[in-house]
Design a protein around this motif. Structure first.
Motif, mmCIF file in Angstrom:
data_model
loop_
_atom_site.group_PDB
_atom_site.id
_atom_site.type_symbol
_atom_site.label_atom_id
_atom_site.label_comp_id
_atom_site.label_asym_id
_atom_site.label_seq_id
_atom_site.Cartn_x
_atom_site.Cartn_y
_atom_site.Cartn_z
ATOM 1 N N ALA A 1 -4.226 2.381 4.627
ATOM 2 C CA ALA A 1 -3.387 1.298 3.956
ATOM 3 C C ALA A 1 -4.550 0.563 3.101
ATOM 4 C CB ALA A 1 -2.452 0.415 4.870
ATOM 5 N N SER B 1 0.663 -1.313 0.069
ATOM 6 C CA SER B 1 0.063 0.071 -0.030
ATOM 7 C C SER B 1 0.914 1.249 0.105
ATOM 8 C CB SER B 1 -1.011 0.045 1.304
ATOM 9 O OG SER B 1 -0.080 -0.129 2.339
ATOM 10 N N ASP B 2 2.030 1.191 0.647
ATOM 11 C CA ASP B 2 2.866 2.344 0.676
ATOM 12 C C ASP B 2 3.406 2.723 -0.761
ATOM 13 O OD1 ASP B 2 4.370 -0.104 0.512
ATOM 14 O OD2 ASP B 2 6.262 1.075 1.482
ATOM 15 N N ARG B 3 3.275 1.832 -1.825
ATOM 16 C CA ARG B 3 3.706 2.079 -3.104
ATOM 17 C C ARG B 3 2.514 2.410 -4.082
ATOM 18 N NH1 ARG B 3 6.382 -3.453 -3.960
ATOM 19 N NH2 ARG B 3 6.414 -4.107 -1.698
ATOM 20 N N ARG C 1 -5.714 2.342 0.082
ATOM 21 C CA ARG C 1 -4.528 2.723 -0.844
ATOM 22 C C ARG C 1 -4.379 1.224 -1.601
ATOM 23 N NH1 ARG C 1 -0.669 6.559 -0.757
ATOM 24 N NH2 ARG C 1 -1.146 8.146 0.764
#
Length: 295
Positions: free
Chosen positions: A86, A31-33, A89
């Motif tokens: 998260a 999710s951070d990408r 995303r």
């Protein structure tokens, strides 16, 4: 049906569910990408959101949600708020996927979702603004009389509405009593009744749009009469692309998806609803500086 036949039916379903579970977990782990979306289509229900969404997906710079079966929305800002950012995303393409599309087509891609309940939920505008203050918001607005009847027909067809249209309108206040207040008081609460049986209330558009107008710059909001989308789909599609800063793209056809024509409405009910909505429609037109060709 034999036990063997039942196993053959159940096994593929379990296999699919297993794959889906793996993909969902992968989306959350990465999710951070995955950048947040650029735009939302927030309504109205039964106003052409599915058609517009499918037109946009045919643009080479508008990717689908992830995983692929999430064809329209995550329902994050109304039904799944408790799952966290998260999880939200996880539904969108990675930055790497975006970059690949942009290199291939030579322009910026635009990612979004379409969720008609976002406009109607009392907390959605604030939630969206807090997370995505720069998002662009598209609002389709259909004649509220036709919208209410189409909404009822959908519920009726799906087997969740036992009442005829007049009776359902009469029962709406009781069915949805206290639900809006509870949604505000309990941020993680989701109300099926508020979604399913809000035939009349959803057509009072301005009261549901005021939070969006308060939280977002007017230039971030595009209001489109549904009737214009239906009668002038190519021109409307072009206007939406321009609003999203996407390059022009012509479609070979503009089919209407998820359509339930509003023929057969009782004329007395139609007349009552038309009179009911008249002052609300006038206030909406004045507030937005638009005209609507509604009954």
């Amino acid at each position: 049906m034999t036990v063997k036949d039942r196993i053959k039916q159940v096994a593929p379903r379990h296999a699919r569910e297993g794959v889906r579970g793996l993909l969902v977990r992968y989306g959350e782990r990465t999710s951070d990408r995955r950048p947040l979306p650029d735009f939302l289509i927030i309504g109205t229900k039964r106003g052409g959101t599915t058609s517009l969404w499918r037109y946009l997906l045919r643009h080479p710079l508008v990717p689908r949600l992830f995983p692929a079966w999430n064809t329209k929305t995550s329902h994050y800002f109304e039904q799944n708020w408790a799952r966290g950012e998260a999880w939200y995303r996880s539904h969108f393409p990675t930055q790497r996927q975006r970059d690949a599309l942009e290199r291939r087509h030579g322009a910026a891609c635009r990612v979004g979702e379409a969720a008609p309940l976002y406009m109607f939920h009392p907390l959605a505008a604030e939630r969206v603004h807090t997370l995505m203050p720069g998002a662009r918001i598209i609002v389709l607005l259909r004649d509220p009389v036709q919208r209410a009847y189409s909404h009822w027909k959908e519920r009726r067809t799906e087997g969740t509405e036992p009442l005829d249209f007049a009776a359902a309108l009469a029962a709406e206040a009781q069915r949805t009593a206290g639900e809006r207040d509870r949604l505000i008081a309990e941020p993680d609460y989701h109300s099926t009744a508020y979604d399913w049986y809000s035939y009349r209330a959803r057509g009072r558009y301005l009261e549901h749009l005021e939070p969006w107008l308060r939280h977002f710059d007017r230039r971030q909001l595009l209001f489109v009469p549904s009737e214009t989308l239906y009668s002038e789909p190519a021109a409307t599609y072009g206007r939406v692309l321009d609003f999203l800063r996407l390059p022009p793209h012509e479609l070979s056809s503009y089919d209407v998806f998820n359509d339930r024509p509003s023929r057969g409405m009782d004329e007395q009910v139609r007349a009552e609803l038309s009179a009911y909505y008249r002052p609300y429609n006038a206030a909406l037109a004045a507030r937005l500086g638009m005209s609507f060709d509604w009954s």
